[in-house]
Design an enzyme around this catalytic site. Structure first.
Site, PDB file in Angstrom:
ATOM      1  N   THR A 193       0.818  -1.215   0.000  1.00 39.00           N
ATOM      2  CA  THR A 193       0.000   0.000   0.000  1.00 39.00           C
ATOM      3  C   THR A 193       0.854   1.269   0.000  1.00 39.00           C
ATOM      4  O   THR A 193       0.497   2.269  -0.602  1.00 39.00           O
ATOM      5  CB  THR A 193      -0.929  -0.034   1.229  1.00 39.00           C
ATOM      6  OG1 THR A 193      -1.873  -1.086   1.014  1.00 39.00           O
ATOM      7  CG2 THR A 193      -1.662   1.258   1.434  1.00 39.00           C
ATOM      8  N   ILE A 210       0.699  12.814  -0.080  1.00 41.16           N
ATOM      9  CA  ILE A 210       0.506  14.110   0.585  1.00 41.16           C
ATOM     10  C   ILE A 210       0.963  14.015   2.042  1.00 41.16           C
ATOM     11  O   ILE A 210       0.685  13.032   2.723  1.00 41.16           O
ATOM     12  CB  ILE A 210      -0.974  14.550   0.487  1.00 41.16           C
ATOM     13  CG1 ILE A 210      -1.265  14.898  -0.979  1.00 41.16           C
ATOM     14  CG2 ILE A 210      -1.267  15.732   1.407  1.00 41.16           C
ATOM     15  CD1 ILE A 210      -2.685  15.246  -1.256  1.00 41.16           C
ATOM     16  N   HIS A 226       0.121  15.419   5.341  1.00 38.51           N
ATOM     17  CA  HIS A 226      -1.068  16.100   5.864  1.00 38.51           C
ATOM     18  C   HIS A 226      -0.752  16.883   7.136  1.00 38.51           C
ATOM     19  O   HIS A 226      -0.039  16.396   8.008  1.00 38.51           O
ATOM     20  CB  HIS A 226      -2.142  15.070   6.231  1.00 38.51           C
ATOM     21  CG  HIS A 226      -2.679  14.304   5.066  1.00 38.51           C
ATOM     22  ND1 HIS A 226      -3.564  14.836   4.171  1.00 38.51           N
ATOM     23  CD2 HIS A 226      -2.455  13.028   4.649  1.00 38.51           C
ATOM     24  CE1 HIS A 226      -3.878  13.927   3.260  1.00 38.51           C
ATOM     25  NE2 HIS A 226      -3.208  12.818   3.515  1.00 38.51           N
ATOM     26  N   LYS A 273     -12.381  11.266   1.645  1.00 39.77           N
ATOM     27  CA  LYS A 273     -11.806  12.559   1.299  1.00 39.77           C
ATOM     28  C   LYS A 273     -12.102  12.994  -0.129  1.00 39.77           C
ATOM     29  O   LYS A 273     -11.822  14.115  -0.493  1.00 39.77           O
ATOM     30  CB  LYS A 273     -10.295  12.531   1.556  1.00 39.77           C
ATOM     31  CG  LYS A 273     -10.000  12.458   3.051  1.00 39.77           C
ATOM     32  CD  LYS A 273      -8.568  12.754   3.365  1.00 39.77           C
ATOM     33  CE  LYS A 273      -8.387  12.741   4.899  1.00 39.77           C
ATOM     34  NZ  LYS A 273      -7.070  13.168   5.292  1.00 39.77           N
ATOM     35  N   ARG A 280      -6.137   1.007   0.311  1.00 40.33           N
ATOM     36  CA  ARG A 280      -6.039   1.526   1.666  1.00 40.33           C
ATOM     37  C   ARG A 280      -6.551   0.435   2.619  1.00 40.33           C
ATOM     38  O   ARG A 280      -7.495  -0.280   2.295  1.00 40.33           O
ATOM     39  CB  ARG A 280      -6.914   2.748   1.842  1.00 40.33           C
ATOM     40  CG  ARG A 280      -6.952   3.727   0.647  1.00 40.33           C
ATOM     41  CD  ARG A 280      -7.750   4.903   1.066  1.00 40.33           C
ATOM     42  NE  ARG A 280      -8.351   5.819   0.155  1.00 40.33           N
ATOM     43  CZ  ARG A 280      -8.955   5.622  -1.000  1.00 40.33           C
ATOM     44  NH1 ARG A 280      -8.994   4.434  -1.536  1.00 40.33           N
ATOM     45  NH2 ARG A 280      -9.516   6.595  -1.658  1.00 40.33           N
ATOM     46  N   SER A 334      -4.739   6.227   4.974  1.00 42.31           N
ATOM     47  CA  SER A 334      -3.875   6.964   4.047  1.00 42.31           C
ATOM     48  C   SER A 334      -3.006   7.999   4.750  1.00 42.31           C
ATOM     49  O   SER A 334      -2.048   8.506   4.187  1.00 42.31           O
ATOM     50  CB  SER A 334      -4.722   7.642   2.976  1.00 42.31           C
ATOM     51  OG  SER A 334      -5.618   8.530   3.584  1.00 42.31           O
TER      52      SER A 334
END
Lengths: 413, 460
Positions: free
Chosen positions: B42, B49, B51, B251, B312, B338
């Protein structure tokens, strides 16, 4: 410290068009000519197309790709061109051009630039074909590099996607690598390449021809296990088992440098928009070969390089070119593109006095209609069919009679 | 026979981060994975990104670890050369309802300890992202959301762990666990591994492994996310992450620059049963096309360079599930979604705390390796082909093999001979970018394969 490569003409790309332009300029003029080639060896695509069919129109020979490529290299070197391999232009904003090679970084300074960067096949992701990402998914370029230049093997059962001239080239390479072509899949009703060659291909290799189908999925975990295809008319699907799938044709010019320099593109070819002299929208920058006609055969690309070399020579001599505002030449459906995309009665004819075009559907008896501002200039029946997957050539003089003060010229079939 | 102090199962971004942290302690550490490379599951196929955690659920472990992980990984990226760019993000509201949710999101960000969000008018949204499709009603700026290379972190963590003496046991599928009074035996397809403590960082397989330890507390549902990556010639269209307003369904689809100079669109969200279903789908592409045409219509003037799908590890649980069982000398690190890339180093810190609480001595190792310098593969940083000094010292850094991504023979050689070496084309591409470009190996695939074959010969 960055060094400088200084020349009268810098030719970017040492394939048939670039090498022929280099040989012509270096032998017929006193210009200092440098060819910048990013591969280890110059010669372009023919280097790894190890079969007959090269050199017919330009060399009056019938030879193999690698022999043809070597001959072009030898001729450029003999003429005095400075051929630099493993030298890649990594940036160009239209003025500052930088290269990287094992010798370091260098800046290129040249009065004229010829872009001859060629074209590549659209790989599978650009065709938006879903499925898994196993080993064994190739383009013809990667296949031929693998087999002919790196002497490595591929799988044992292949499906070739596409029915263009290059698709048969892939079939021949697969055979040489000991990989059987199980099927040839094309969305068109018939494979597109030359009928005689097509027949020869069928007799020689006997792959199953899956026409009117599109590939909807690639299957397999570590290695390709098959491709799923769909009958476009009925929607019926089936899986063609294989361990190798070759995506052939569907060309896109390598236009990255032209775009980074802000040179206007032809919306049809996606290569630089050129006039019959091979001039781009930027003064002193020319374009030739499969960058402007993605793609024609190597010999035609070479002759295009030679034609553009003559324009470059005139430019270097300061010979005045007619100051004209050329007209746009546009191909309407079923034309995908038409090049050169610019015309003016006071400009000379392009290479071989032909418009090069590409069609999206087969027309057995094509009648080319030329219109300007709604007025029909010409209707011309041509004795050869228009077939998708190979260039359809139209005599340049169909444009005769266009009004230099009128609107764009439209071609239709 | 070696008995490791700690064995971690799962060499993704979380497992390697834990291995790195524990390798800096006076402990013997093993890291086990069924794949032949680190970060091969994964971790290699996420949205890349870093976050801020502005939209996390306040008060959760995830909220805390994302926020802490953001700071830790930002620092580590600077030390090691992991490509990271603080592009900022804009959340775009397309409906009145979404617009109405923006102030609440800003307040939630503050609850999460992030106070730099700003509400934007529609006009300000278009100033920030001029290429956005029509119809945006307003937005929320998140100036610290960042883009990061998803591949280099796992490789950097594993490299540091190995340099500190950790054993990297790849290509071993775990087929059983036996917990004894003194030690645990991990049965693998390539022999047993003996360990005192076991850490389960198996991602998609964490629930199955957890059951081997006698638990039945969660189920991992693979949630597939498909993404399209557009040609570098599209990169001038966008310099920020464009996020949708989050809904109950996740998201949503974002469009973002990548550190390699491309533009990325995705992901889809589809719950599956098959934990190996990483193929892209017709329906996924159709969905992304329709979303993309609304978000950024110009994007489709450029070619798609590649498409991929990641799974995910979604769980039926609203938070990370990190728990130590001192009796079995076992730590579960599950339900890492994620956000795991961002929080990876903070998860490792948290696992250390749990181990310490359980009585494991975490003395610093007498000598620890410096964080490794990773090969620079970020587009907006100076790459080897641009470095006169490097090429002068070793001309292999001037020999460009992959033209589209400008990867040199020197970098490919390094990838094949590094501390955690690449063993196949995918491994080379994640360490160098070779074959990842617009031609997808038309020009360089055969040359890269030859380099890999030569390296294999050499190591024989």
């Amino acid at each position: 410290m960055t060094t400088t490569i200084s020349a009268d003409v810098a030719i970017i790309g040492g394939g048939p068009a670039g090498l022929t332009a280099a040989a012509d300029l270096a032998s017929r003029t006193r210009a200092r000519v440098v060819v910048l080639e990013r591969e280890q060896e110059a010669g372009g695509i023919p280097r790894h197309s190890d079969h007959l069919g090269y050199g017919i129109r330009d060399k009056r020979r019938f030879t193999t790709g690698p022999r043809y490529a070597r001959r072009l290299v030898d001729e450029a070197l003999a003429a005095g061109a400075d051929l630099r391999t493993e030298t890649m232009v990594t940036s160009w904003d239209g003025t500052d051009m930088l290269v990287t090679s094992p010798e370091g970084r260098a800046r290129v300074e040249a009065t004229a630039i010829v872009l001859a960067t060629g074209a590549r096949e659209r790989p599978r992701p650009a065709r938006m074909i879903p499925g898994s990402r196993p080993a064994g998914v190739l383009t013809t370029g990667e296949l031929q590099n693998t087999v002919h230049l790196h002497h490595r093997t591929v799988g044992s059962r292949a499906v070739v996607v596409g029915g263009e001239l290059v698709s048969w080239s892939a079939v021949m390479t697969l055979k040489e690598a000991g990989c059987r072509t199980e099927a040839l899949v094309t969305s068109h009703a018939a494979p597109e390449s030359y009928a005689v060659f097509n027949l020869g291909g069928r007799v020689m290799f006997r792959p199953r021809l899956v026409t009117g189908h599109r590939v909807v999925q690639v299957l397999g975990r570590r290695r390709v296990e098959g491709v799923e295809v769909e009958d476009i008319a009925t929607g019926r699907r089936e899986v063609l088992p294989c361990d190798t799938v070759v995506f052939t044709g569907d060309w896109i010019p390598d236009h990255e440098l032209a775009r980074s320099a802000g040179i206007a593109l032809d919306r049809g070819t996606r290569g630089p928009l050129v006039d019959p002299l091979g001039r781009t929208g930027r003064e002193g920058v020319f374009a030739a070969g499969n960058l402007v006609h993605p793609v024609d055969t190597a010999d035609v690309a070479a002759l295009g390089g030679q034609h553009v070399a003559r324009s470059v020579a005139r430019f270097l001599d300061g010979e005045p070119m007619p100051h004209v505002a050329p007209l746009r030449v546009v191909g309407d459906a079923p034309f995908a593109w038409v090049t050169p995309g610019l015309f003016h009665p006071r400009l000379p004819a392009p290479a071989r006095s032909r418009l090069e075009t590409w069609v999206t559907e087969f027309v057995r008896v094509p009648r080319v209609t030329v219109r300007q501002d709604g007025r029909v200039l010409t209707r011309r029946a041509l004795p050869w069919p228009a077939s998708p997957g190979r260039v359809f050539r139209v005599p340049w003089n169909v444009l005769d009679g266009a009004d230099p003060n009128g609107g764009p010229i439209h071609l239709s079939l | 026979m070696t008995t490791y102090d700690i064995t971690i199962i799962g060499a993704g971004v979380v497992g390697t981060a834990i291995a790195r942290a524990l390798s800096r302690r006076d402990l013997s550490v093993a890291l086990v994975d069924s794949a032949d490379d680190v970060g091969e599951g994964t971790s290699k196929a996420n949205t890349a990104i870093l976050h801020t955690g502005f939209d996390a659920k306040p008060g959760t472990l995830e909220s805390r670890l994302v926020s802490r992980g953001y700071a830790l990984l930002s620092d580590y990226a600077a030390q090691t050369g992991i490509p990271l760019e603080r592009t900022g993000a804009v959340l775009v509201a397309w409906t009145e309802e979404e617009l109405g949710n923006l102030p609440g999101l800003r307040d939630r960000a503050i609850e999460n300890g992030y106070d730099r969000c700003e509400l934007l008018t529609a006009e300000e949204v278009y100033t920030a992202v001029p290429s956005l499709g029509p119809g945006a009603l307003g937005g929320l700026a998140v100036p610290d959301e960042s883009i990061i290379c998803p591949w280099t972190p796992s490789i950097a963590y594993a490299t540091e762990a190995v340099e500190n003496g950790a054993a990297l046991l790849l290509g071993r599928e775990v087929c059983g666990i036996e917990v004894g009074p003194e030690e645990t035996v991990v049965r693998t397809t390539a022999g047993d591994v003996h360990t005192r403590w076991l850490i389960n960082a198996a991602g998609l397989g964490a629930d199955v492994l957890d059951r081997e330890l006698g638990y039945d507390r969660f189920t991992v549902t693979p949630r597939r996310g498909e993404l399209l990556v557009f040609d570098k010639l599209a990169s001038s269209m966008l310099d920020k992450i464009v996020l949708p307003v989050p809904s109950k369904l996740g998201k949503g689809v974002l469009v973002s620059p990548t550190v390699y100079g491309n533009i990325m669109l995705g992901p889809t969200a589809q719950d599956l049963d098959d934990k190996t279903a990483t193929q892209t789908s017709e329906s996924g592409f159709e969905f992304l096309l329709s979303k993309g045409e609304r978000l950024m219509p110009q994007l489709f003037d450029e070619e798609v360079t590649t498409a991929y799908a990641g799974l995910r590890a979604a769980v039926d649980h609203g938070d990370y599930l990190i728990d130590a069982d001192a009796a079995q000398r076992y730590v579960l690190v599950g339900g890492i979604r994620s956000t795991g890339l961002t929080s990876s180093m903070a998860i490792a810190e948290h696992v250390e705390d749990l181990l310490r609480d359980a009585g494991v001595a975490l003395e610093p190792r007498a000598q620890v390796a410096e964080p490794p310098r990773m090969p620079m593969i970020g587009e907006r940083f100076t790459r080897p082909y641009q470095r006169e000094d490097l090429i002068a010292a070793d001309p292999e850094y001037g020999r460009i093999v992959c033209f589209c991504e400008r990867v040199t023979a020197g970098e490919i050689r390094d990838a094949l001979t590094s501390t955690v070496p690449a063993v196949d084309r995918g491994g080379v591409s994640r360490r160098t970018r070779a074959t990842n470009g617009r031609c997808q190996a038309f020009y360089c695939g055969a040359a890269v394969d030859s380099c890999i074959a030569a390296a294999r010969e050499e190591s024989r």
